[in-house]
Every structure is written in C-alpha cells, then in structure tokens.
Design a protein around this motif. Structure first.
Motif, PDB file in Angstrom:
ATOM      1  N   LEU A 283      49.884  50.124  44.901  1.00 38.43           N
ATOM      2  CA  LEU A 283      49.426  48.884  44.269  1.00 38.43           C
ATOM      3  C   LEU A 283      48.459  49.143  43.124  1.00 38.43           C
ATOM      4  N   PHE A 284      48.183  50.414  42.843  1.00 37.12           N
ATOM      5  CA  PHE A 284      47.232  50.760  41.790  1.00 37.12           C
ATOM      6  C   PHE A 284      47.919  50.789  40.428  1.00 37.12           C
ATOM      7  N   TYR A 285      47.287  50.140  39.450  1.00 35.14           N
ATOM      8  CA  TYR A 285      47.729  50.207  38.062  1.00 35.14           C
ATOM      9  C   TYR A 285      46.496  50.491  37.204  1.00 35.14           C
ATOM     10  N   LEU A 286      46.636  51.366  36.235  1.00 31.60           N
ATOM     11  CA  LEU A 286      45.526  51.638  35.333  1.00 31.60           C
ATOM     12  C   LEU A 286      45.122  50.370  34.596  1.00 31.60           C
ATOM     13  N   PRO A 287      43.839  50.092  34.504  1.00 28.42           N
ATOM     14  CA  PRO A 287      43.402  48.926  33.730  1.00 28.42           C
ATOM     15  C   PRO A 287      43.867  49.017  32.285  1.00 28.42           C
ATOM     16  N   ASN A 288      44.422  47.918  31.828  1.00 30.01           N
ATOM     17  CA  ASN A 288      44.888  47.820  30.438  1.00 30.01           C
ATOM     18  C   ASN A 288      46.009  48.803  30.098  1.00 30.01           C
ATOM     19  N   ALA A 289      46.706  49.292  31.124  1.00 28.53           N
ATOM     20  CA  ALA A 289      47.806  50.210  30.849  1.00 28.53           C
ATOM     21  C   ALA A 289      48.842  49.533  29.955  1.00 28.53           C
ATOM     22  N   ALA A 290      49.379  50.302  29.009  1.00 33.00           N
ATOM     23  CA  ALA A 290      50.405  49.785  28.115  1.00 33.00           C
ATOM     24  C   ALA A 290      51.733  49.795  28.860  1.00 33.00           C
ATOM     25  N   THR A 291      52.026  48.734  29.556  1.00 30.93           N
ATOM     26  CA  THR A 291      53.226  48.674  30.392  1.00 30.93           C
ATOM     27  C   THR A 291      53.733  47.246  30.469  1.00 30.93           C
ATOM     28  N   ASN A 292      55.010  47.115  30.736  1.00 34.18           N
ATOM     29  CA  ASN A 292      55.570  45.785  31.009  1.00 34.18           C
ATOM     30  C   ASN A 292      56.105  45.714  32.437  1.00 34.18           C
ATOM     31  N   THR A 293      55.651  46.648  33.272  1.00 30.45           N
ATOM     32  CA  THR A 293      56.005  46.635  34.690  1.00 30.45           C
ATOM     33  C   THR A 293      54.711  46.747  35.482  1.00 30.45           C
ATOM     34  N   ILE A 294      54.260  45.608  36.020  1.00 31.71           N
ATOM     35  CA  ILE A 294      52.937  45.573  36.634  1.00 31.71           C
ATOM     36  C   ILE A 294      52.784  44.296  37.465  1.00 31.71           C
ATOM     37  N   VAL A 295      51.964  44.366  38.482  1.00 35.73           N
ATOM     38  CA  VAL A 295      51.587  43.181  39.249  1.00 35.73           C
ATOM     39  C   VAL A 295      50.461  42.469  38.501  1.00 35.73           C
ATOM     40  N   VAL A 296      50.641  41.174  38.257  1.00 40.62           N
ATOM     41  CA  VAL A 296      49.598  40.387  37.584  1.00 40.62           C
ATOM     42  C   VAL A 296      49.203  39.209  38.471  1.00 40.62           C
ATOM     43  N   VAL A 297      48.021  38.696  38.239  1.00 40.46           N
ATOM     44  CA  VAL A 297      47.506  37.563  39.003  1.00 40.46           C
ATOM     45  C   VAL A 297      48.258  36.303  38.583  1.00 40.46           C
ATOM     46  N   HIS A 298      48.710  35.525  39.569  1.00 38.05           N
ATOM     47  CA  HIS A 298      49.431  34.300  39.234  1.00 38.05           C
ATOM     48  C   HIS A 298      48.493  33.320  38.535  1.00 38.05           C
ATOM     49  N   PRO A 299      48.944  32.633  37.486  1.00 38.28           N
ATOM     50  CA  PRO A 299      48.073  31.718  36.746  1.00 38.28           C
ATOM     51  C   PRO A 299      47.416  30.652  37.612  1.00 38.28           C
ATOM     52  N   SER A 300      48.108  30.181  38.652  1.00 38.01           N
ATOM     53  CA  SER A 300      47.526  29.129  39.494  1.00 38.01           C
ATOM     54  C   SER A 300      46.309  29.625  40.263  1.00 38.01           C
ATOM     55  N   VAL A 301      46.287  30.923  40.596  1.00 42.69           N
ATOM     56  CA  VAL A 301      45.135  31.488  41.300  1.00 42.69           C
ATOM     57  C   VAL A 301      43.908  31.428  40.404  1.00 42.69           C
ATOM     58  N   LEU A 302      44.075  31.741  39.136  1.00 50.00           N
ATOM     59  CA  LEU A 302      42.973  31.665  38.184  1.00 50.00           C
ATOM     60  C   LEU A 302      42.577  30.219  37.928  1.00 50.00           C
ATOM     61  N   GLU A 303      43.569  29.364  37.828  1.00 53.12           N
ATOM     62  CA  GLU A 303      43.318  27.962  37.499  1.00 53.12           C
ATOM     63  C   GLU A 303      42.586  27.221  38.613  1.00 53.12           C
ATOM     64  N   ASP A 304      42.878  27.561  39.858  1.00 54.08           N
ATOM     65  CA  ASP A 304      42.321  26.844  41.007  1.00 54.08           C
ATOM     66  C   ASP A 304      41.033  27.450  41.547  1.00 54.08           C
ATOM     67  N   ALA A 305      40.556  28.527  40.940  1.00 55.11           N
ATOM     68  CA  ALA A 305      39.395  29.237  41.466  1.00 55.11           C
ATOM     69  C   ALA A 305      38.113  28.441  41.292  1.00 55.11           C
ATOM     70  N   THR A 306      37.191  28.635  42.221  1.00 55.95           N
ATOM     71  CA  THR A 306      35.860  28.050  42.120  1.00 55.95           C
ATOM     72  C   THR A 306      35.030  28.876  41.141  1.00 55.95           C
ATOM     73  N   PRO A 307      34.366  28.251  40.174  1.00 62.07           N
ATOM     74  CA  PRO A 307      33.567  29.017  39.214  1.00 62.07           C
ATOM     75  C   PRO A 307      32.521  29.886  39.913  1.00 62.07           C
ATOM     76  N   ASN A 308      32.333  31.068  39.381  1.00 57.12           N
ATOM     77  CA  ASN A 308      31.310  32.009  39.868  1.00 57.12           C
ATOM     78  C   ASN A 308      31.588  32.543  41.271  1.00 57.12           C
ATOM     79  N   ASP A 309      32.804  32.418  41.735  1.00 59.02           N
ATOM     80  CA  ASP A 309      33.183  32.990  43.022  1.00 59.02           C
ATOM     81  C   ASP A 309      33.193  34.516  42.888  1.00 59.02           C
ATOM     82  N   ASN A 310      32.458  35.191  43.756  1.00 59.95           N
ATOM     83  CA  ASN A 310      32.393  36.652  43.690  1.00 59.95           C
ATOM     84  C   ASN A 310      33.755  37.306  43.854  1.00 59.95           C
ATOM     85  N   ARG A 311      34.665  36.619  44.528  1.00 58.33           N
ATOM     86  CA  ARG A 311      35.984  37.196  44.775  1.00 58.33           C
ATOM     87  C   ARG A 311      36.825  37.298  43.513  1.00 58.33           C
ATOM     88  N   LEU A 312      36.384  36.650  42.437  1.00 53.89           N
ATOM     89  CA  LEU A 312      37.099  36.765  41.168  1.00 53.89           C
ATOM     90  C   LEU A 312      36.970  38.169  40.584  1.00 53.89           C
TER      91      LEU A 312
END
Length: 458
Positions: A283-312
């Motif tokens: 499940l490890f991917y290099l941060p900012n790796a130049a790739t088009n094959t990667i697990v990304v965070v679903h937009p709804s998870v970001l959209e529904d998050a509570t501001p300043n949640d440490n889990r972000l």
C-alpha cells in the motif's frame, strides 16, 4: 527481528502454490530442502512446525492488497487509479452499468485476495494443526498453543470470503479440497468464524501461561505470550460478533481483548513487511511519485471531513493531481495515502481504535447511551474535534459512530465502510456522483469455483 525476517523469507517458499482451478487446495511442496505437507504431517520436528507456522503468518496477509484496493473502492474510501488497465476504474466502480458476475475483472479467475487467498490461509492452518497433532516431539501444552493460533487465523480468514460474497454464501467445510462441503448462508459462515474463535480461546486457555512456544514475526511483537494472543483472539471475536449483531457478545469479547480506553489507538497486531527476500508494503506509494497507477483518497472523504481533524494527516496532498480518463468522465486524485513512512512499514489488521468504536457501537445498540458517548468522545478528543454534542438516541449515535469509523478506519485492509454501510442498509449513502458508477452489495462465486464444481461433477 533478524530471526523473524529469516523465517518470513523461508515461509515464502512454503506459501507458493499453483492455484489451478481449485482455490481451496494447498499444493504439496516437493522441494527436498523444505518440508512437504506429508512430511510435516508425520511426526514433525519443532523446526518443521515453526516453518509451517511462519508460512501461515505469510498467508495470513495474502488478502491485503486485493481487499485494500478493491473493497475500499467499493465503499468509495479510495479510487485505485490505474493508467495501464481501465478496468480498475470501469469495472471496480461499476461504470456504464457494469455489475459483478462470475468472470468479474480481478476476481473471476480465483477470487483474488478476497476469496482464494483466505482459503489458502485456512488450509495452511489445517496443515499446521495436523503437524502438531501428529508430532510426538512437542508437548501437549505446545500443541494446544499451536491449535489456538491456527484456529484464530482461520476465524479471521473465514470472515473475508463471507463478507465478499455475502448472501451468496461460502463453503466452511474445506478439509478435503477435492470434495468441499456445500455453501452455507452468511449467518452460518459468521457463526462458524465465531466457533473457531471460541475454540481458539479454549485451546489458549489449555496452553498454560508465559510466552508462545514458537517464534512469531514482529507483527505479534506485543502479543507473543499466550495471554497476548488471547487478547488478539478476543479482539477478532468482537469484530465477528458485531457482524452477527450480538452486541453483548461484542462487549464480552472486548473485556478479554487488548482494548485500552486510555491507551495508544494504534496498538494492535499487524502484518509485517521486510523487503527482499520478503515483500514490500503493497500500500506504500512514494509521495508525489510521477505515476498514473496509485491509490488516491476519494473526493467525498475530503469533502465530508471535519475541519482540523487530526486524522486528515493520513492524506497527503500531491503537488500534481493524478488524472485518469474514463467513459464516465475524468477521475482526479488530489491526495494520496500518507500512513506509511516507508515501503517496509507494517500494516495493522485490528487495532485499539477499532475496538473502542466497537464498544461505542455495542452500547448504542443496547441503548446504553451514556457509555456509547463516553467511548465516542475518546475517539473525537484524540482526533482533536471536541466532544459529541448531538442527540443521544440510537439512530443519532449510530450515525456518529459510522462517521467516526469512516475516518478512524479509513482504507484499512478490510473495507470497513463498504461492510458498515451494508450492515446498516446504507449502501445508498455511498456517493457515486464523482465517478458515475454503482455501489455493489456482494459478489458471486468466482468462475473458477463453478468450473471446478462442474469438473468434479463430471
């Protein structure tokens, strides 16, 4: 630590098998430098039993890649963007009306890590039990410790195919891979998982006290005593009882687990990854790796998050988003997984944070609302979002608990959100607006299993 890595490298040899048409079979290894199934079943030495046990730990993590990528896609915790094969988007997201069938991409041949890999672990555990039973070279208490460990892993692993095919049912009688038993219902499968975990508890109870008599990898470093393994077993039982809607059973199991209301939320057993000759964290991917094959965070998870949640902090914002074009439009991943510091980081398979949320869920379903709120507040305060101030009704508290599970257990190798939404009949709450897809309820048995049944029948 070195010893654990050596055993894991050896275990990879034992873990290799040719699946063929039968996902339930553990192939006999005929390498003269390593024990075959027949040799370890006939008065195995302690080193041979150790070899099989470590192989079981290796098989125990066989589900991680497939379940993490696929199930978390089904629950829209992530997208697994893959520029080389569009089926990871079109099929897994159910775009253009695509629905699961027996030949479904990623699962149709053997069931992948969602179906075949767990049965490989289950049958490896049976080999381990047989090796211990038929050996005169280890003591009775050592045997009981081995039985307990093997049955604990079996109880865990049976829950994976059960939750994958759900109401289509799974086989639980797989002692003879050439003649497996009939399919049983989801409830029967979950009851079977519970019974194995109960048996594991009995075996551990008869194994005396002190250290586990064989070497476990670093994944069990905090739990390598009989008492520690009993705590892990009870933690798994708590999860199983939640799926069985046995809420008092959840609380009873938690009382014997490693749950600590004042402890580190990340405490728990894990799947270790050591790198060659072992494997890397999948499940490890290099941060900012130049790739088009990667697990990304679903937009709804970001959209529904509570501001300043440490889990972000689990989410790393990329300098350059990853974009994939599909028939249903462009998918854009702005954030990637930031949980793994290196490609050899261990992956927890159950942790204290989940246990505290299971406690909250059990109390809420038993209308013990003050206890539920107290458990919720442990999670909320650790996340830095303050105490719960909503209604103290069962419905309101379940809403809150499912929300907290969504962020506390995000993208763990279990597909929590997909299973949680199904458990509470809320699959329709998982958004498809970002990808134009479909939310699946369950999967059919793989074509390979159907083909195997037809072959045997002929």
């Amino acid at each position: 630590m070195k010893k654990g890595k050596i055993y894991f490298s050896l275990s990879l040899l034992l873990s290799l098998s040719i699946w063929g048409c039968n996902p339930l079979n553990v192939e006999e290894i005929l390498d003269p430098n390593n024990p075959s199934v027949s040799s370890v079943s006939n008065n195995a030495t302690k080193p041979q039993i150790q070899f099989v046990l470590t192989g079981l730990e290796s098989r125990h993590r066989g589900y991680v890649t497939n379940v993490s990528q696929a199930w978390n896609t089904f629950g829209r915790e992530i997208w697994y963007l893959n520029g080389s094969d569009p089926r990871f988007q079109t099929d897994w997201l159910g775009q253009n009306g695509r629905v699961p069938d027996r030949s479904y991409f990623g699962f149709g041949n053997t069931g992948g890590g969602s179906y075949a890999a767990p049965y490989q672990a289950i049958n490896q555990a049976s080999v381990l039990i047989s090796a211990a039973q038929n050996s005169s070279l280890i003591t009775e208490t050592e045997k009981r410790a081995v039985y307990g460990f093997a049955k604990m892993i079996q109880g865990y692993q049976f829950m994976i195919p059960a939750n994958f095919v759900y109401n289509n049912g799974i086989r639980i009688d797989v002692s003879d891979p050439l003649n497996p038993g009939p399919f049983v219902s989801y409830s029967e499968a979950m009851n079977h998982a519970k019974s194995l975990l109960d048996e594991a508890e009995s075996e551990f109870s008869a194994a005396g006290t002190g250290n586990f008599p064989f070497v476990l990898t670093s994944g069990f470093a905090q739990f390598n005593t009989i008492a520690g393994l009993r705590q892990v077993n009870n933690a798994i039982l708590a999860r199983a009882n939640a799926y069985r809607n046995d809420w008092q059973g959840v609380l009873n199991a938690l009382n014997g687990s490693f749950m600590n209301l004042n402890g580190n939320l990340n405490t728990g057993p894990s799947h270790p990854y050591a790198g060659p000759p072992d494997v890397f964290n999948p499940l490890f991917y290099l941060p900012n790796a130049a790739t088009n094959t990667i697990v990304v965070v679903h937009p709804s998870v970001l959209e529904d998050a509570t501001p300043n949640d440490n889990r972000l902090s689990k989410f790393f914002q990329r300098a350059n988003p990853v974009t994939i074009s599909t028939d249903a439009g462009t998918l854009t991943g702005t954030h990637q997984d930031a949980r793994w510091a290196t490609n050899t980081a261990a992956i927890p398979f159950i942790k204290n944070e989940e246990l505290i949320l299971l406690k909250a869920e059990a109390h809420a379903n038993l209308d013990q609302f003050a206890d539920a709120v107290a458990a919720i507040n442990i999670i909320r305060q650790a996340a830095g979002i303050g105490v719960y101030s909503g209604a103290t009704t069962r419905a309101a508290l379940i809403d809150e608990i499912l929300y907290q599970r969504r962020y506390s257990l995000w993208a763990e190798p279990w597909g929590h959100r997909w299973i949680d939404a199904r458990r509470y009949d809320r699959l329709n709450e998982i958004p498809t607006s970002f990808d134009g897809g479909t939310i699946f309820t369950q999967f059919p048995h793989p074509q390979a299993e159907l083909s195997w049944d037809q072959y045997v029948g002929n």
